[in-house]
Design an enzyme around this catalytic site. Structure first.
Site, PDB file in Angstrom:
ATOM      1  CG  ASN A   1      60.578  45.856  78.740  1.00 38.39           C
ATOM      2  OD1 ASN A   1      61.135  46.863  78.332  1.00 38.39           O
ATOM      3  ND2 ASN A   1      61.075  44.649  78.553  1.00 38.39           N
TER       4      ASN A   1
ATOM      5  CG  ASP B   1      52.587  45.468  75.812  1.00 39.71           C
ATOM      6  OD1 ASP B   1      52.327  44.244  75.847  1.00 39.71           O
ATOM      7  OD2 ASP B   1      53.701  45.922  76.126  1.00 39.71           O
TER       8      ASP B   1
ATOM      9  CG  HIS C   1      51.284  44.262  71.623  1.00 39.83           C
ATOM     10  ND1 HIS C   1      52.544  44.566  71.155  1.00 39.83           N
ATOM     11  CD2 HIS C   1      51.475  43.466  72.702  1.00 39.83           C
ATOM     12  CE1 HIS C   1      53.448  43.993  71.916  1.00 39.83           C
ATOM     13  NE2 HIS C   1      52.824  43.324  72.879  1.00 39.83           N
TER      14      HIS C   1
ATOM     15  CG  HIS D   1      60.013  43.238  73.058  1.00 40.86           C
ATOM     16  ND1 HIS D   1      59.130  43.281  74.106  1.00 40.86           N
ATOM     17  CD2 HIS D   1      61.205  43.601  73.585  1.00 40.86           C
ATOM     18  CE1 HIS D   1      59.765  43.661  75.207  1.00 40.86           C
ATOM     19  NE2 HIS D   1      61.025  43.857  74.922  1.00 40.86           N
TER      20      HIS D   1
ATOM     21  CG  HIS E   1      56.025  47.522  73.038  1.00 44.09           C
ATOM     22  ND1 HIS E   1      57.358  47.486  72.790  1.00 44.09           N
ATOM     23  CD2 HIS E   1      55.668  46.257  73.411  1.00 44.09           C
ATOM     24  CE1 HIS E   1      57.798  46.248  72.989  1.00 44.09           C
ATOM     25  NE2 HIS E   1      56.792  45.491  73.361  1.00 44.09           N
TER      26      HIS E   1
ATOM     27  N   GLY F   1      54.406  45.328  82.930  1.00 44.99           N
ATOM     28  CA  GLY F   1      53.163  45.321  82.159  1.00 44.99           C
ATOM     29  C   GLY F   1      51.962  45.878  82.889  1.00 44.99           C
TER      30      GLY F   1
ATOM     31  NE  ARG G   1      49.686  37.994  81.334  1.00 41.18           N
ATOM     32  CZ  ARG G   1      50.753  38.575  80.807  1.00 41.18           C
ATOM     33  NH1 ARG G   1      51.434  37.974  79.832  1.00 41.18           N
ATOM     34  NH2 ARG G   1      51.165  39.727  81.259  1.00 41.18           N
TER      35      ARG G   1
ATOM     36  CG  HIS H   1      50.661  39.976  76.625  1.00 37.30           C
ATOM     37  ND1 HIS H   1      51.639  39.170  76.083  1.00 37.30           N
ATOM     38  CD2 HIS H   1      51.054  41.251  76.385  1.00 37.30           C
ATOM     39  CE1 HIS H   1      52.598  39.938  75.545  1.00 37.30           C
ATOM     40  NE2 HIS H   1      52.261  41.203  75.720  1.00 37.30           N
TER      41      HIS H   1
END
Lengths: 309, 430
Positions: free
Chosen positions: B284, B311, B66, B185, B238, B330, B70, B68
């Protein structure tokens, strides 16, 4: 024991102040009450208003206070403010600071936006309301009014009734009242009382009549009318039936002082009879607001002068 | 560089072989050639590079399912190059990149772009998750079949909950049909609307709207019901609340094919740890109560929570500067995850060494259906992490990540990745 002097650049809230600092401000406000003359404490200083939410009362009160202290006042209309255009608040402050602005009176719809900004500017920030967080000068003027009318704060029983969930006035009042030794009850429908508020040292009630029994003062919060569309209240008349301060309700508490931060929704959270009645100190609150804000600005000016700013 | 690498004298921990013993590991041609004692003493071993692993743990490469990265769209916050360097530094050999880029990975061409960019720029293996719905709007299913052909490894609308239960049911059915993990999620958006933090005393005092744990557990319970209905597996991203852990534990006992992950910040921190309005503590789901954190630790301990996943959510400094209410959700996590797991879980014996490898490598490989990963059996990919369990270090700048939105800066940790090997190549070494 009262503080010897004020030692802060900013006033962001009452949570971080000691009881003696709060009393120091109230005493300073008292000293301004003795005459209506003007001063030159802030002569040569510029006070700028950054309000991302509309306000008549708080803003006028600060402006009167600043002018009576001799400051130059720079106002921004909400629509023209770059806050709404996406320029960051910090950039706005830094730009105006570069033009020589010494004080920012700020109102913002988001809780806690000022805290990270304060250390990043040499200017002094005065919180005029951040989201549902704090509105320190409102609480100071409430405390001032209470102290004037009741002679003390310690030991008083104060009820705050209404939309506690969204109220910065409630939070600043809770901090100030608890620090000065009052007992505080927050009262309202479950939907408007945030979970865990007891941890701030208050009792919670959903029954206004019971809360008012033996109360020394009741602070009636404004109910934003859009709460009905958000399903936070069933209807405005239901709300008035449960939590509206009426003469009938108040008649059982003859010694109870009535406060309201304004602007009032007559017939929603308070009846006209009570608002304009003998137990109401609502207009005195407004007058006292100027004194308290003069006190805050002049104490901070003392700090700035000592620091050579 | 020699094609052969001998990792000598380390404590090999491989739950897939129930192995926890000092062994030599020989890598050749990007695969595990042999795991045995005394390999280094064989005279026939020539033209081999030797990596001394004494007093180190040698484990199958860590997998973060998990993250990101970008890219495309938000290259100022992170790129595939910087995100995978952060992964390598944190001991990860494989990451799963979430699809909420700009544009999102909701069609085969964006999926191919990310895969191609990962091949040219990536320091570690990058797997790609495709979106469940077009634009992650929760309205129409994406072309999951064509994205599967383009090489995605999972589907998820991560960052956004799938509020429509009918759509979630279809996602589970198509995920199973195409052999893709479905990662949800879980958040009831009506209960959490406008809430930057957990509901409770901290939120009440700060004048911030709070999201209750029920905003998550309601959706976890829904997903369990849909997984039972369809028989299709579902993976919960998460997990943060005690009620969700309880629901997952009960569902697993009944044999529902559900799996789940928890983040390092949710086992290491709770709402009381967030000072003031520092948005580096805004994520979150939010940091929840002490009891919730305890439940997460217990869930990781007993396997109710299968995996640790970061995350990793980079945001440039400007975005976090305006405090709790305004900043995006985040925190970054790739470079601190292993150290936190070692310090906060393995150190206090909430998790065994083998359990750590299970949560950080084998379980993610199993959930994502990865062949040749999460194990050091002969013939598996030569993805290996060397862990120094005794190294004391402080989380400090600079990060390899382009962003620095970590709530752990200044924290002292014990244990970290000493070397990271991907496909037999050393991509990080201290």
């Amino acid at each position: 024991m009262a503080a010897k002097h004020w030692d802060r650049k900013d006033l962001l809230g009452l949570e971080s102040l000691s009881a003696s600092e709060i009393e120091f401000i109230l005493d300073a406000a008292k000293s301004f009450s003795k005459s209506s003359k003007t001063f030159d404490t802030l002569k040569g200083s510029t006070v700028a208003f950054l309000f991302s939410e509309p306000s008549t009362r708080t803003r006028s009160s600060f402006e009167v206070a600043a002018r009576r202290l001799g400051a130059d006042v720079l106002g921004f209309s909400v629509a023209a403010s770059s806050l709404l255009k996406g320029e960051s608040l910090l950039d706005t402050i830094k730009n105006l600071e570069a033009m020589g602005v010494d004080y920012f009176i700020l109102r913002h719809e988001q809780s806690g936006v000022l805290e990270p900004l304060a250390p990043l500017t040499r200017a002094s920030l005065v919180n005029a309301g951040d989201g549902a967080h704090e509105h320190p000068t409102q609480a100071l003027l409430d405390l001032y009014t209470l102290r004037e009318k009741k002679g003390r704060i310690k030991g008083l029983r104060v009820v705050i009734v209404g939309d506690i969930l969204h109220s910065r006035v409630a939070r600043s009042n809770i901090h100030g009242l608890r620090k000065l030794g009052a007992k505080v009850t927050v009262c309202g429908p479950s939907a408007l009382i945030p979970a865990g508020i007891e941890a701030m040292g208050v009792s919670v009630s959903h029954d206004l009549d019971e809360s008012l029994r033996g109360a020394d003062a009741v602070n009636v919060l404004r109910l934003q009318l859009e709460r009905q569309n958000q399903n936070l209240v069933t209807s405005l008349s239901d709300y008035f039936g449960g939590f509206g301060l009426t003469a009938e309700r108040l008649s059982r508490s003859p010694g109870c002082l009535v406060l309201h931060p304004g602007p009032m929704n007559r017939g929603v959270e308070i009846s006209s009879e009570v608002a304009d009645g003998p137990q109401s100190a609502i207009l005195e609150q407004v007058s006292n607001g100027v004194l308290v804000r003069m006190a805050v600005l002049s104490l901070i000016q003392g700090w700035r002068t000592r620091r050579g700013r | 560089m020699a094609d052969r690498l001998l990792i000598k004298g380390g404590l090999v921990i491989d739950p897939s072989q129930k192995l926890e013993a000092v062994r030599d590991v020989l890598l050749e041609g990007g695969k595990v050639k042999d795991v045995a004692a005394g390999l280094s003493k064989k005279p026939a071993l020539k033209d081999v590079e030797i990596l001394d692993a004494s007093r180190q743990w040698v484990v199958p490469g860590l997998i973060d399912m998990h993250v990101h990265l970008r890219e495309p769209g938000r290259e100022l916050d992170e790129t595939i190059a910087t995100g995978t360097r952060a992964a390598a530094r944190g001991g990860f050999t494989t990451v799963l990149a979430m699809p909420n880029t700009e544009p999102p990975v909701d069609n085969p061409s964006v999926a191919r772009f990310v895969k191609a960019k990962a091949l040219s720029d990536g320091a570690v293996n990058v797997l790609v998750a495709g979106a469940v719905t077009i634009g992650q709007k929760g309205e129409r299913l994406t072309e999951i079949g064509q994205m599967a052909e383009a090489g995605i490894s999972a589907i998820s609308d991560d960052g956004r909950p799938l509020m429509n239960s009918e759509l979630m049911r279809r996602a589970l059915e198509y995920g199973r049909d195409f052999g893709l993990a479905v990662i949800d999620h879980c958040e009831d958006e009506n209960l959490s609307a406008g809430a930057p933090v957990h509901e409770g005393a901290r939120a009440a005092a700060k004048g911030l709207r709070g999201a209750p744990g029920a905003a998550e557990s309601i959706m976890v319970l829904r997903d369990i019901a849909l997984s039972k209905l369809t028989g299709a597996p579902v993976h919960i991203a998460h997990v943060s609340s005690a009620a969700s852990v309880e629901a997952l534990r009960a569902a697993k006992k009944r044999g529902v094919p559900v799996s789940a992950e928890a983040t390092p910040h949710h086992f290491a921190l709770c709402e009381d740890d967030a000072p003031g309005y520092d948005a580096n503590f805004k994520m979150n789901p939010p940091l929840r109560s002490r009891d919730d954190r305890q439940a997460i630790i217990e869930g990781l301990s007993d396997g109710t929570l299968d995996a640790i996943a970061t995350d990793h959510a980079p945001h440039g400094p400007g975005k976090k500067a305006l405090g709790m209410a305004l900043a995006p959700f985040g925190v970054i996590g790739l470079e601190t995850s292993l150290g936190l797991a070692l310090t906060r879980l393995v150190g206090p014996r909430k998790l065994s060494r083998r359990g750590l490898v299970e949560r950080m490598s084998r379980a993610p490989a199993r959930i994502l259906g990865l062949k040749g990963k999460g194990s050091l059996a002969k013939g598996c990919d030569a993805d290996i992490t060397l862990i120094d369990p005794e190294a004391s270090w402080t989380v400090e700048l600079p990060f390899a990540s382009k962003s620095r939105n970590s709530p752990f800066i200044g924290l002292r940790l014990k244990g970290r990745a000493r070397a990271t090997i991907v496909g037999g190549r050393l991509v990080h070494a201290l």
